[in-house]
Enzyme design. Structure first.
Site, PDB file in Angstrom:
ATOM      1  CG  HIS A 223     -19.384  -1.967 -24.497  1.00  0.00           C
ATOM      2  ND1 HIS A 223     -19.468  -0.724 -25.094  1.00  0.00           N
ATOM      3  CD2 HIS A 223     -20.151  -2.788 -25.267  1.00  0.00           C
ATOM      4  CE1 HIS A 223     -20.225  -0.793 -26.162  1.00  0.00           C
ATOM      5  NE2 HIS A 223     -20.663  -2.027 -26.283  1.00  0.00           N
ATOM      6  CG  ASN A 226     -14.404  -1.115 -25.821  1.00  0.00           C
ATOM      7  OD1 ASN A 226     -14.289  -1.681 -24.743  1.00  0.00           O
ATOM      8  ND2 ASN A 226     -13.391  -0.983 -26.656  1.00  0.00           N
ATOM      9  CG  ASP A 255     -11.500  -8.746 -23.568  1.00  0.00           C
ATOM     10  OD1 ASP A 255     -11.106  -7.586 -23.273  1.00  0.00           O
ATOM     11  OD2 ASP A 255     -12.210  -8.984 -24.562  1.00  0.00           O
ATOM     12  CG  ASP A 281     -20.291  -7.047 -25.838  1.00  0.00           C
ATOM     13  OD1 ASP A 281     -21.440  -7.360 -26.202  1.00  0.00           O
ATOM     14  OD2 ASP A 281     -19.611  -6.167 -26.406  1.00  0.00           O
TER      15      ASP A 281
END
Length: 392
Positions: A223, A226, A255, A281
């Site tokens: 990811h 992040n 998202d 995720d």
């Protein structure tokens, strides 16, 4: 023989779209792809799906970073829970996935990988296929733990990994860890020797350390943006190192919560199409109403598509739908449907070394097929030629 036909279909291939075509599925494989002019006639139509040239037939999507859905988590160590998660994923157009664990007591991780190993060898064929395990933690950085439980973070340890690997019956396919915590890159070398994908994630490595880890065998980043050191003009960090690398696959969660969508063009320009991997995720709250849920022993509040750990305020996974993720990135990067399929399916299959049977519609490949209707929503999903989902 258990044959099914999809007719009057617009079929998305790896490099083109066949308009008004048909395909045949037999014994879990794609056995015929052709134009409707060459389609046989059918005395019985019970195994015939007529698309009436509406929408598109695409290969099933592959989610390589998914923790759970519909109230269940892969850390629950329960085969019934696993089947329910898999069944739900078919509604998103997902036909294969990596079951993702997280940091917790070692006894719980061991129980999860043992239960997942059993499910992996005995899984049903009429739901999305578990392709293996993604071990996210416990060998991560406390500074970049995100929603992972700090109390159970461990230094990278080859023996502990090998114990988990054996308990998984060698079904661990990908490991997310912090290489700056890995003395002499011992765990990294063990992963590469075993053919396990080594991913940098939940890492506070500086740019130089991240670069050295990439040269030593990191081929994946968990990811992007992040849980990692960010891009700074005096230290490009993990983000800079992986974007500048030429052979690191990059996970993104499209998202518009985990990072601003306007960063996507920058990422795309640096990685190109072939290194991007769409993931969700997703956590147990996926497919459920807003409210409070458990993740790794901590309470997570889900509201307006955001999952926030109440104790720390950290983002805690997502409730993103894989088909929504496909549509988002298609819109934000102005990608064709052929290009979208590459980053939700084919890249994943190639990275896992499974593109001989997954990732695209081709003769001899698995009959993992999704019919998208005219609105781009999932109308039907087939897993290995079996009905797995039908809208309404």
């Amino acid at each position: 023989m258990n044959k099914k036909w999809i007719i009057n279909a617009n079929i998305v291939m790896e490099n083109k779209i066949i308009t008004n075509g048909f395909l045949e599925m037999s014994e879990g494989k794609i056995t015929v792809i052709d134009q409707m002019a060459n389609c046989p006639s059918f005395a019985l139509r019970e195994n015939v799906i007529d698309c009436q040239q509406k929408g598109y037939i695409i290969p099933g999507m592959i989610d390589i970073h998914i923790h759970g859905a519909v109230g269940h988590d892969f850390m629950d160590a329960n085969h019934i829970c696993y089947s329910k998660i898999a069944k739900y994923l078919a509604s998103e157009g997902v036909t294969a996935f990596l079951a993702t664990t997280m940091t917790g007591p070692m006894s719980e991780i061991e129980s999860a990988v043992e239960a997942l190993a059993y499910y992996y060898k005995n899984q049903p064929t009429a739901v999305p296929e578990m392709l293996g395990i993604h071990l996210e933690g416990p060998f991560i950085s406390q500074a970049k733990k995100g929603a992972q439980s700090e109390a159970f973070i461990l230094k990278p340890n080859v023996q502990q990994f090998n114990d988990l690997y054996d308990k998984s019956h060698h079904s661990i396919r990908l490991v997310t860890f912090a290489p700056e915590e890995d003395t002499d890159f011992e765990l990294l070398h063990e992963l590469t020797n075993k053919g396990v994908i080594a991913s940098i994630g939940h890492s506070d490595a500086d740019y130089d350390t991240a670069q050295h880890a990439i040269k030593a065998g990191i081929t994946h980043v968990t990811h992007l943006f992040n849980g990692m050191s960010g891009l700074h003009h005096r230290d490009p960090g993990v983000v800079g190192a992986v974007l500048l690398a030429e052979d690191v696959y990059v996970e993104i969660i499209p998202d518009n919560v985990h990072f601003h969508k306007d960063l996507l063009p920058m990422v795309y320009k640096m990685t190109g199409l072939n290194r991007l991997l769409i993931i969700t995720d997703g956590i147990r709250a996926k497919g459920m109403p807003d409210g409070l849920y458990q993740l790794g022993g901590n309470e997570v509040e889900v509201m307006n598509n955001q999952c926030i750990q109440r104790k720390t305020g950290s983002l805690a996974g997502s409730v993103l739908n894989m088909n929504t993720a496909r549509k988002n990135i298609g819109e934000w990067l102005t990608l064709s449907l052929v290009e979208q399929i590459r980053i939700v399916s084919l890249n994943q299959a190639e990275h896992l070394g499974m593109d001989n049977r997954k990732g695209s519609i081709a003769l001899g490949k698995d009959a993992d097929i999704v019919w998208l209707n005219e609105e781009g929503e999932v109308e039907k999903t087939f897993c290995l030629g079996n009905f797995a989902f039908e809208k309404d």
